[in-house]
Design a protein around this motif. Structure first.
Motif, mmCIF file in Angstrom:
data_model
loop_
_atom_site.group_PDB
_atom_site.id
_atom_site.type_symbol
_atom_site.label_atom_id
_atom_site.label_comp_id
_atom_site.label_asym_id
_atom_site.label_seq_id
_atom_site.Cartn_x
_atom_site.Cartn_y
_atom_site.Cartn_z
ATOM 1 N N MET A 189 0.848 -1.194 0.000
ATOM 2 C CA MET A 189 0.000 0.000 0.000
ATOM 3 C C MET A 189 0.887 1.249 0.000
ATOM 4 N N ILE A 190 1.267 1.687 -1.177
ATOM 5 C CA ILE A 190 2.138 2.847 -1.316
ATOM 6 C C ILE A 190 1.302 4.065 -1.708
ATOM 7 N N GLU A 191 1.445 5.125 -0.943
ATOM 8 C CA GLU A 191 0.744 6.379 -1.226
ATOM 9 C C GLU A 191 1.778 7.469 -1.476
ATOM 10 N N LYS A 192 1.491 8.358 -2.436
ATOM 11 C CA LYS A 192 2.409 9.436 -2.764
ATOM 12 C C LYS A 192 1.878 10.774 -2.267
ATOM 13 N N ASN A 193 2.800 11.630 -1.799
ATOM 14 C CA ASN A 193 2.449 12.959 -1.285
ATOM 15 C C ASN A 193 1.263 12.878 -0.329
ATOM 16 N N SER A 194 1.387 11.979 0.614
ATOM 17 C CA SER A 194 0.292 11.686 1.540
ATOM 18 C C SER A 194 0.364 12.562 2.789
ATOM 19 N N SER A 195 -0.782 13.049 3.216
ATOM 20 C CA SER A 195 -0.851 13.876 4.425
ATOM 21 C C SER A 195 -0.567 13.033 5.660
ATOM 22 N N LEU A 196 0.198 13.610 6.580
ATOM 23 C CA LEU A 196 0.531 12.938 7.836
ATOM 24 C C LEU A 196 -0.243 13.519 9.016
ATOM 25 N N LYS A 197 -1.172 14.411 8.735
ATOM 26 C CA LYS A 197 -1.884 15.089 9.823
ATOM 27 C C LYS A 197 -2.608 14.103 10.735
ATOM 28 N N ALA A 198 -3.201 13.075 10.150
ATOM 29 C CA ALA A 198 -3.946 12.090 10.947
ATOM 30 C C ALA A 198 -3.024 11.111 11.654
ATOM 31 N N PHE A 199 -1.730 11.151 11.331
ATOM 32 C CA PHE A 199 -0.789 10.182 11.874
ATOM 33 C C PHE A 199 0.176 10.798 12.889
ATOM 34 N N ASN A 200 -0.119 12.008 13.352
ATOM 35 C CA ASN A 200 0.659 12.575 14.463
ATOM 36 C C ASN A 200 -0.297 13.271 15.408
ATOM 37 N N SER A 201 -0.150 13.011 16.702
ATOM 38 C CA SER A 201 -1.133 13.486 17.677
ATOM 39 C C SER A 201 -1.073 14.994 17.903
ATOM 40 N N PHE A 202 -0.044 15.669 17.396
ATOM 41 C CA PHE A 202 -0.024 17.130 17.422
ATOM 42 C C PHE A 202 -0.980 17.698 16.370
ATOM 43 N N SER A 203 -1.392 16.845 15.405
ATOM 44 C CA SER A 203 -2.231 17.262 14.277
ATOM 45 C C SER A 203 -1.575 18.377 13.474
ATOM 46 N N ILE A 204 -0.262 18.272 13.293
ATOM 47 C CA ILE A 204 0.475 19.212 12.457
ATOM 48 C C ILE A 204 0.375 18.738 11.011
ATOM 49 N N ASN A 205 0.057 19.644 10.108
ATOM 50 C CA ASN A 205 -0.128 19.279 8.715
ATOM 51 C C ASN A 205 1.217 19.195 8.009
ATOM 52 N N LYS A 214 3.402 16.495 4.901
ATOM 53 C CA LYS A 214 3.217 15.458 3.899
ATOM 54 C C LYS A 214 4.454 14.580 3.788
ATOM 55 N N ALA A 215 4.228 13.341 3.403
ATOM 56 C CA ALA A 215 5.316 12.414 3.120
ATOM 57 C C ALA A 215 5.379 12.181 1.618
ATOM 58 N N GLU A 216 6.583 12.211 1.084
ATOM 59 C CA GLU A 216 6.730 11.949 -0.346
ATOM 60 C C GLU A 216 6.178 10.573 -0.693
ATOM 61 N N LEU A 217 6.506 9.568 0.169
ATOM 62 C CA LEU A 217 5.962 8.221 0.028
ATOM 63 C C LEU A 217 5.510 7.717 1.392
ATOM 64 N N LEU A 218 4.372 7.030 1.425
ATOM 65 C CA LEU A 218 3.861 6.435 2.660
ATOM 66 C C LEU A 218 3.540 4.968 2.393
ATOM 67 N N PHE A 275 8.143 15.626 4.771
ATOM 68 C CA PHE A 275 9.205 14.616 4.809
ATOM 69 C C PHE A 275 9.547 14.181 3.389
ATOM 70 N N ASP A 276 10.791 14.388 2.997
ATOM 71 C CA ASP A 276 11.220 14.132 1.620
ATOM 72 C C ASP A 276 11.732 12.717 1.424
ATOM 73 N N GLY A 277 10.953 11.744 1.835
ATOM 74 C CA GLY A 277 11.377 10.355 1.696
ATOM 75 C C GLY A 277 10.239 9.404 1.959
ATOM 76 N N LEU A 278 10.583 8.228 2.503
ATOM 77 C CA LEU A 278 9.620 7.157 2.752
ATOM 78 C C LEU A 278 9.245 7.089 4.225
ATOM 79 N N VAL A 279 7.955 7.168 4.516
ATOM 80 C CA VAL A 279 7.438 6.945 5.861
ATOM 81 C C VAL A 279 6.787 5.565 5.895
ATOM 82 N N ILE A 280 7.261 4.737 6.817
ATOM 83 C CA ILE A 280 6.677 3.398 6.997
ATOM 84 C C ILE A 280 5.757 3.457 8.204
ATOM 85 N N LYS A 281 4.461 3.368 7.968
ATOM 86 C CA LYS A 281 3.473 3.411 9.047
ATOM 87 C C LYS A 281 3.220 1.985 9.523
ATOM 88 N N VAL A 282 3.626 1.685 10.772
ATOM 89 C CA VAL A 282 3.523 0.325 11.314
ATOM 90 C C VAL A 282 2.103 0.065 11.827
#
Length: 353
Positions: A1-17, A19-23, A64-71
């Motif tokens: 499940m590879i997503e490009k330019n994906s928002s990370l807002k829902a994946f950090n509890s600070f709710s800071i907007n 994006k990850a180049e790849l997720l 984030f200019d790279g790959l984020v692996i969401k466990v």
């Protein structure tokens, strides 16, 4: 499940907007070959890689200019031997829900760690702890994938090199280990731990004190003092409780006799960072959309849901400087700072290093 330019807002509890180049959402070990191929490609492009759990201890300072692996690996297995309950838990399981599940099944020992945000895989990295108990106290082993060569390994408790809010996963294996599961051992002969902080109102020598009672007390205390990240964006305790020498602690006590302090090994003392910040009169202090929480000075919050990463950074720096000025104590942040290239720190971000 590879997503490009994906928002990370829902994946950090600070709710800071940000994006990850790849997720990549790692939900099953059968995805390992696909993940390792993606990691190899990302490395070949000299792009950074970030393993992300619940995002409850993370501040994204930029995209984030790279790959984020969401466990998101799931599964809980509870067995037993003659003396212990044995737990094997997948890294993506919610920590507090695991604590609830063990209590419901009559398996005790995790109750002091109730309501700590995040996932199980983050517990050994940070060696989470609260009210006199740390993850290292019950950890048997940790399974992980080496992101350098794709091999799988198991580390014993001793090999994890646990320390206060620290482990080998923040040292030698930093940015290298993707934790897949943890194993824990909880003695059937349960022992209450009520001697730390506000739990001191419970008498652990009394046979009437139960794990459920401690669990309920911890939940009440944390709910009253710590904001729910689902309502107000925050990453829990922003700063570590500083460890100072016994001699320096005595110097501080001569000026601040009511200062909380807790003896540590090696003639050291642990101070309460929240108390130090509170004594600087910083509760409610705001910088842009970020603020020091009114009930717990150790927590910085996204006050209106519109705080930028820079707001949080500027506020954290201000708090750090005020405590240093008043107490000559340098606070270290417990929250992980992530910029476009990976993990950084407050000092570097402020100085644009």
């Amino acid at each position: 499940m590879i997503e490009k330019n994906s928002s990370l807002k829902a994946f950090n509890s600070f709710s800071i907007n940000a994006k990850a180049e790849l997720l990549f959402r790692f939900q099953n070990l059968s995805q390992q070959p696909e993940l390792l191929a993606l990691i190899k490609k990302t490395k070949a492009q000299n792009k950074p890689i970030l393993v992300l759990g619940g995002g409850s201890n993370t501040l994204f300072c930029s995209d984030f200019d790279g790959l984020v692996i969401k466990v998101e690996l799931m599964g809980v297995d509870i067995t037993q031997d003659q003396d212990n309950h044995l737990l094997t838990v997948a890294a993506g399981e919610n920590w507090h829900q695991l604590v609830e599940k063990t209590i419901e099944q009559g398996v005790y020992g995790l109750e002091n760690l109730a309501l700590i945000p995040g996932i199980v895989g983050a517990a050994p990295v940070q060696n989470i702890g609260a009210y006199g108990v740390e993850f290292k106290d019950m950890c048997s082993s940790v399974d992980y994938i080496d992101l350098e060569d794709g091999t799988s390994h198991t580390l014993s408790n001793e090999d994890c090199l646990f320390a206060y809010r620290d482990s080998t996963f923040k040292g030698k294996l930093k940015d290298r280990a993707l934790i897949t599961s943890v194993s824990m051992k909880l003695p059937k002969q349960w022992q209450a731990h009520c001697r730390y902080g506000l739990l001191q109102g419970l008498d652990e020598t009394e046979s009437t004190v139960s794990a459920q009672q401690i669990f309920d007390s911890v939940c009440t205390i944390r709910s009253e003092k710590l904001p729910d990240p689902n309502v107000i964006g925050n990453a829990g305790s922003f700063f570590k409780n500083p460890i100072v020498s016994e001699q320096f602690c005595q110097q501080l006590l001569s000026h601040h006799p009511d200062m909380p302090h807790y003896p540590q090994e090696g003639q050291m003392e642990k101070l309460a960072a929240g108390w130090l910040i509170d004594q600087c009169g910083l509760k409610g202090k705001k910088v842009g959309g970020a603020a020091v929480h009114m009930q717990q000075a150790l927590v910085l919050i996204n006050d209106n849901g519109k705080a930028t990463a820079q707001d949080v950074i500027d506020l954290a720096w201000f708090v750090r400087e005020q405590v240093l000025l008043k107490f000559a104590v340098l606070l270290e942040h417990e929250v992980r700072f992530i910029d476009q290239d990976g993990e950084t720190n407050l000092q570097k971000v402020v100085n644009n290093v």
